[in-house]
Design a protein around this motif. Sequence first.
Motif, PDB file in Angstrom:
ATOM      1  N   ILE A 236       0.846  -1.203   0.000  1.00  0.00           N
ATOM      2  CA  ILE A 236       0.000   0.000   0.000  1.00  0.00           C
ATOM      3  C   ILE A 236       0.880   1.250   0.000  1.00  0.00           C
ATOM      4  CG2 ILE A 236      -1.663   1.328   1.383  1.00  0.00           C
ATOM      5  CD1 ILE A 236      -2.659  -1.460   2.431  1.00  0.00           C
ATOM      6  N   GLN A 237       1.885   1.238   0.842  1.00  0.00           N
ATOM      7  CA  GLN A 237       2.777   2.394   0.951  1.00  0.00           C
ATOM      8  C   GLN A 237       3.488   2.669  -0.371  1.00  0.00           C
ATOM      9  OE1 GLN A 237       6.379   2.258   1.117  1.00  0.00           O
ATOM     10  NE2 GLN A 237       6.447   4.485   1.324  1.00  0.00           N
ATOM     11  N   ARG A 238       3.818   1.600  -1.086  1.00  0.00           N
ATOM     12  CA  ARG A 238       4.521   1.762  -2.363  1.00  0.00           C
ATOM     13  C   ARG A 238       3.575   2.088  -3.508  1.00  0.00           C
ATOM     14  NH1 ARG A 238       7.471  -3.768  -3.176  1.00  0.00           N
ATOM     15  NH2 ARG A 238       8.531  -2.758  -4.885  1.00  0.00           N
ATOM     16  N   GLY A 239       2.273   2.036  -3.252  1.00  0.00           N
ATOM     17  CA  GLY A 239       1.302   2.312  -4.304  1.00  0.00           C
ATOM     18  C   GLY A 239       1.060   1.134  -5.221  1.00  0.00           C
ATOM     19  N   LYS A 240       1.576  -0.032  -4.824  1.00  0.00           N
ATOM     20  CA  LYS A 240       1.376  -1.235  -5.641  1.00  0.00           C
ATOM     21  C   LYS A 240      -0.005  -1.833  -5.421  1.00  0.00           C
ATOM     22  CE  LYS A 240       5.735  -2.241  -7.173  1.00  0.00           C
ATOM     23  NZ  LYS A 240       6.148  -2.913  -8.407  1.00  0.00           N
ATOM     24  N   LEU A 241      -0.577  -1.496  -4.300  1.00  0.00           N
ATOM     25  CA  LEU A 241      -1.909  -1.989  -3.966  1.00  0.00           C
ATOM     26  C   LEU A 241      -2.765  -0.796  -3.561  1.00  0.00           C
ATOM     27  CD1 LEU A 241      -3.473  -4.682  -3.668  1.00  0.00           C
ATOM     28  CD2 LEU A 241      -2.734  -4.747  -1.291  1.00  0.00           C
ATOM     29  N   LYS A 242      -3.729  -0.475  -4.403  1.00  0.00           N
ATOM     30  CA  LYS A 242      -4.583   0.678  -4.114  1.00  0.00           C
ATOM     31  C   LYS A 242      -5.700   0.256  -3.158  1.00  0.00           C
ATOM     32  CE  LYS A 242      -3.622   3.500  -8.120  1.00  0.00           C
ATOM     33  NZ  LYS A 242      -2.450   2.732  -8.520  1.00  0.00           N
ATOM     34  N   VAL A 243      -5.936   1.082  -2.178  1.00  0.00           N
ATOM     35  CA  VAL A 243      -6.955   0.759  -1.183  1.00  0.00           C
ATOM     36  C   VAL A 243      -7.990   1.867  -1.117  1.00  0.00           C
ATOM     37  CG1 VAL A 243      -5.505  -0.688   0.301  1.00  0.00           C
ATOM     38  CG2 VAL A 243      -5.484   1.783   0.608  1.00  0.00           C
ATOM     39  N   CYS A 244      -9.099   1.544  -0.482  1.00  0.00           N
ATOM     40  CA  CYS A 244     -10.108   2.573  -0.267  1.00  0.00           C
ATOM     41  C   CYS A 244     -10.408   2.631   1.229  1.00  0.00           C
ATOM     42  CB  CYS A 244     -11.370   2.275  -1.070  1.00  0.00           C
ATOM     43  SG  CYS A 244     -12.066   0.657  -0.749  1.00  0.00           S
ATOM     44  N   ARG A 245     -10.991   3.725   1.633  1.00  0.00           N
ATOM     45  CA  ARG A 245     -11.362   3.860   3.039  1.00  0.00           C
ATOM     46  C   ARG A 245     -12.875   3.738   3.126  1.00  0.00           C
ATOM     47  NH1 ARG A 245      -7.276   5.350   6.320  1.00  0.00           N
ATOM     48  NH2 ARG A 245      -5.434   6.198   5.314  1.00  0.00           N
ATOM     49  N   ALA A 246     -13.319   2.782   3.928  1.00  0.00           N
ATOM     50  CA  ALA A 246     -14.755   2.559   4.036  1.00  0.00           C
ATOM     51  C   ALA A 246     -15.223   2.823   5.458  1.00  0.00           C
ATOM     52  CB  ALA A 246     -15.075   1.124   3.662  1.00  0.00           C
ATOM     53  N   LEU A 247     -16.494   3.008   5.576  1.00  0.00           N
ATOM     54  CA  LEU A 247     -17.123   3.225   6.881  1.00  0.00           C
ATOM     55  C   LEU A 247     -16.404   4.319   7.675  1.00  0.00           C
ATOM     56  CD1 LEU A 247     -17.756  -0.537   7.701  1.00  0.00           C
ATOM     57  CD2 LEU A 247     -19.364   1.124   6.776  1.00  0.00           C
TER      58      LEU A 247
ATOM     59  N   VAL B  36      -9.164  -3.406   0.790  1.00  0.00           N
ATOM     60  CA  VAL B  36      -8.505  -3.693  -0.480  1.00  0.00           C
ATOM     61  C   VAL B  36      -9.547  -4.206  -1.462  1.00  0.00           C
ATOM     62  CG1 VAL B  36      -6.637  -4.955  -1.586  1.00  0.00           C
ATOM     63  CG2 VAL B  36      -6.452  -4.360   0.828  1.00  0.00           C
ATOM     64  N   PRO B  37      -9.822  -3.460  -2.533  1.00  0.00           N
ATOM     65  CA  PRO B  37     -10.790  -3.943  -3.513  1.00  0.00           C
ATOM     66  C   PRO B  37     -10.318  -5.251  -4.155  1.00  0.00           C
ATOM     67  CG  PRO B  37     -10.328  -1.623  -3.852  1.00  0.00           C
ATOM     68  CD  PRO B  37      -9.320  -2.125  -2.864  1.00  0.00           C
ATOM     69  N   ARG B  38     -11.262  -6.137  -4.382  1.00  0.00           N
ATOM     70  CA  ARG B  38     -10.933  -7.427  -5.000  1.00  0.00           C
ATOM     71  C   ARG B  38     -10.217  -7.222  -6.341  1.00  0.00           C
ATOM     72  NH1 ARG B  38     -12.526 -12.737  -5.327  1.00  0.00           N
ATOM     73  NH2 ARG B  38     -12.827 -13.548  -7.424  1.00  0.00           N
ATOM     74  N   ALA B  39     -10.696  -6.235  -7.101  1.00  0.00           N
ATOM     75  CA  ALA B  39     -10.100  -5.965  -8.415  1.00  0.00           C
ATOM     76  C   ALA B  39      -8.616  -5.594  -8.297  1.00  0.00           C
ATOM     77  CB  ALA B  39     -10.862  -4.832  -9.100  1.00  0.00           C
ATOM     78  N   GLU B  40      -8.273  -4.877  -7.225  1.00  0.00           N
ATOM     79  CA  GLU B  40      -6.871  -4.486  -7.030  1.00  0.00           C
ATOM     80  C   GLU B  40      -5.995  -5.688  -6.703  1.00  0.00           C
ATOM     81  OE1 GLU B  40      -5.135  -1.669  -7.389  1.00  0.00           O
ATOM     82  OE2 GLU B  40      -6.908  -0.819  -8.307  1.00  0.00           O
ATOM     83  N   LEU B  41      -6.555  -6.612  -5.925  1.00  0.00           N
ATOM     84  CA  LEU B  41      -5.801  -7.829  -5.604  1.00  0.00           C
ATOM     85  C   LEU B  41      -5.538  -8.639  -6.874  1.00  0.00           C
ATOM     86  CD1 LEU B  41      -7.376  -9.272  -2.321  1.00  0.00           C
ATOM     87  CD2 LEU B  41      -5.053  -8.436  -2.646  1.00  0.00           C
ATOM     88  N   LEU B  42      -6.574  -8.754  -7.690  1.00  0.00           N
ATOM     89  CA  LEU B  42      -6.431  -9.522  -8.940  1.00  0.00           C
ATOM     90  C   LEU B  42      -5.433  -8.842  -9.874  1.00  0.00           C
ATOM     91  CD1 LEU B  42     -10.178 -10.479  -9.563  1.00  0.00           C
ATOM     92  CD2 LEU B  42      -8.337 -11.970  -8.761  1.00  0.00           C
TER      93      LEU B  42
END
Lengths: 190, 70
Positions: free
Chosen positions: B41-52, B58-64
């Motif tokens: 996440i810190q490196r920007g390799k895995l984009k995340v969202c903030r919920a609630l 981590v969106p499933r699409a980002e993991l894939l």
Amino acid sequence: MNSRLDSRRLTTLEEQAYTEVKEHFAEHLKQFPASRMTVERLERDIAKIALAADMAASQTPQGNPIPTNDGTRWHRSVDLTDNTCLCHRPVTGGVEYAALEYFPDRGRHEIWNRGGNVVEVLKVFTQEQRQALQVWMEDLAVQVGEFLEEKYPRQNMSRAASSFMHHLTHAISQQSAQTLDPNHSRSIRI
Amino acid sequence: METIPQTDSQPAATPTERLAYSIQEAADLLGVNYFSVYRLIQRGKLKVCRALRGKLLVPRAELLKLLQTQ
């Protein structure tokens, strides 16, 4: 508890909430201090690790080279964390160093960062580890707050949350103190 | 027991077909520890969202995408 946070003892309900948080986030409590301790060791031992890598690069490579996602092949110099290592490879006019991370699900290594100056490679790698710890800490604080809000709606459990985060930090301090032993260099492998 | 036939336009939803995962779940799916996920996440390799309330998801699409690109 740290007197700077709040000198009053936790109430019975806050103690109960605190215990529940510790149980719920037990895996974080186990992994975070260990990760932070590793980062602190890296920060402290940069010169020592750089020297070890420099020596490894000057010797005949042993073992099979490690292929990475960009098609290059590297020789392991020093283990940095449980799934990262500092590696080197000969290039025209010198040596190139890289921090590699191993991804077990794909069974291969990926380059974290690379360069001709081993100290700079280590500094960038270590700084990014520190930033990642900060992201973790902030996210965990949010998760703890969310957990307590769901468990204890309409009640202020901020002191229980603060106590947990302090416990996390305190656990780190204790473990870090133990690693101040100058002979602690078990993970350095040439 | 009879089962309800699935149509092409409504694929069967399985427990694994979620829109997003917690950091812990993402770590388990990738086979790495929590710190590795936060590093991605810190490196920007895995984009995340903030919920609630702001928790990272981590969106499933980002993991894939991560698995396909590496």
